[in-house]
Enzyme design. Sequence first.
Site, mmCIF file in Angstrom:
data_model
loop_
_atom_site.group_PDB
_atom_site.id
_atom_site.type_symbol
_atom_site.label_atom_id
_atom_site.label_comp_id
_atom_site.label_asym_id
_atom_site.label_seq_id
_atom_site.Cartn_x
_atom_site.Cartn_y
_atom_site.Cartn_z
ATOM 1 N N PHE A 142 -3.978 -31.732 -28.074
ATOM 2 C CA PHE A 142 -2.772 -32.458 -28.995
ATOM 3 C C PHE A 142 -3.082 -33.863 -29.047
ATOM 4 C CE2 PHE A 142 0.918 -34.015 -30.314
ATOM 5 C CZ PHE A 142 1.211 -33.368 -31.511
ATOM 6 N N ASP A 227 -7.161 -40.065 -24.526
ATOM 7 C CA ASP A 227 -5.744 -40.153 -25.445
ATOM 8 C C ASP A 227 -4.819 -40.251 -24.327
ATOM 9 O OD1 ASP A 227 -3.416 -39.967 -26.647
ATOM 10 O OD2 ASP A 227 -4.039 -38.182 -27.902
ATOM 11 N N LYS A 256 3.929 -43.900 -27.952
ATOM 12 C CA LYS A 256 5.074 -43.512 -27.214
ATOM 13 C C LYS A 256 6.001 -44.662 -26.367
ATOM 14 C CE LYS A 256 4.414 -38.636 -27.667
ATOM 15 N NZ LYS A 256 3.466 -37.883 -27.661
HETATM 16 C C1 LIG Z 1 2.455 -37.652 -28.892
HETATM 17 C C2 LIG Z 1 0.930 -37.531 -29.049
HETATM 18 C C3 LIG Z 1 0.452 -37.977 -29.920
HETATM 19 C C4 LIG Z 1 0.678 -38.175 -31.229
HETATM 20 O O1 LIG Z 1 1.758 -39.326 -31.294
HETATM 21 P P1 LIG Z 1 2.914 -39.424 -32.727
HETATM 22 O O2 LIG Z 1 3.492 -40.676 -32.336
HETATM 23 O O3 LIG Z 1 3.668 -38.138 -32.699
HETATM 24 O O4 LIG Z 1 1.835 -39.351 -33.702
HETATM 25 C C5 LIG Z 1 -0.949 -37.948 -29.789
HETATM 26 N N1 LIG Z 1 -1.545 -38.038 -28.484
HETATM 27 C C6 LIG Z 1 -0.929 -37.428 -27.512
HETATM 28 C C7 LIG Z 1 -1.631 -37.084 -26.106
HETATM 29 C C8 LIG Z 1 0.645 -37.139 -27.563
HETATM 30 O O5 LIG Z 1 1.242 -36.770 -26.669
#
Ligand SMILES: *Cc1c(COP(=O)(O)O)cnc(C)c1O
Length: 400
Positions: A142, A227, A256
């Site tokens: 994700f 990520d 985040k």
């Molecule tokens: C939440 C998340 C994203 C995307 O972030 P948004 O601010 O919702 O676009 C990307 N990678 C990971 C691992 C995430 O948890």
Amino acid sequence: MSTTPLSPLAQADKFGAHNYHPLPVVITAASGVWVTDDRGKRYLDMLSSYSALNQGHRHPRILQAARDQLERVTLTSRAFHNDQLGPFLQRLSEVSGFSRALPMNSGAEAVETGLKACRKWGYAVKGVPQGQARIIVAANNFHGRTITIVGFSTEEQYRDGFGPFTPGFDIVPYGDAAAVEVAITPNTVAVLVEPIQGEAGVVVPPDGYLRALRGICDRNRVLFFLDEIQTGLGRTGKMWAFEHEGIRPDCITVAKALGGGVYPISAFCADDEVMNVFHPGDHGSTFGGNPMAAAVGRAALDVLVDENLPARAAEMGGYFMERLHELGSPHVREVRGKGLLIGVELHVESGAARPYCEALKELGVLCKDTHGQVIRFAPPLVIEREDVDFALDQVRKVLT
Ligand SMILES: *Cc1c(COP(=O)(O)O)cnc(C)c1O
């Protein structure tokens, strides 16, 4: 003639797109690890906006930084300098260990920025033929919701109806370093994975996975791109999840909790060799690096460091996970995670996780099911032991 006004929930249902399926709770106030709904009922927030609230709701220092900045200047665009961006970038560099950062707003934008950087590095530095760059990603990843990103998702629902997609991605099983080695070609520019797959159901890879990927990337001159949007900023018990394996990737995405639960802020972080592929006009964002974001982001980082929140996540997470293991619930197949990123996977026979989350909501604990069978517990890192005990008491009622 008067009509009964719609409730906020009914308004959202009537006037909004139906792209979410929220629990039926309307939050009107929050502080620390607690939120209050429109009827005055209090709940322990065990989701923390998917890790965007690591510092807790409305942390006083972060609010003060926001207030101070509101009184001065909020937006300049990158057409001009502002006095907040520089200090924020320096702080992020100190905390991340990467020499440079490129600020964006959402996590998905930071990932897109990283993908662009890796491709450009491939052409400009590695010498990959134009238009041939490939990036390896993991199944069940994700990384956000843009068309490019969902294009390399393996979740059918995320892709369905949104093609055609961006080419150039190779998908390998998560947790299997040998599969990455096999997938590498001379045109591979990067390997992008999450240190722990949060949305996939808190999937922790085998020990040594990130270390093995580091070695494979080194041997093949491929960028190792992690990520850390959900796992970073203290969530797993270290500032960055990659620290658990004693390695350092070539670049990371952060978002985040970088916004301290107040303002959307994200960044792509890398050293000079990667970041210097960007020249004026190559990439940008109107709000990226704005003074509000920068002031809030710096305070958000300061709070994580000054309050030692990664260590707190390790301590509270260890305690919580130990107690969860002791529950002896007939419904629980596995408890897994690191720090305060914890997944409780239920047996298939016990049904989906959502009804358990709904029952926990009634008992004053907010959490969210992920991937059907998993309850994710990821409270703010400022959580106290007595709050963990409260959560455990409710979890015990629902699961045993
Ligand atoms: C939440 C998340 C994203 C995307 O972030 P948004 O601010 O919702 O676009 C990307 N990678 C990971 C691992 C995430 O948890």
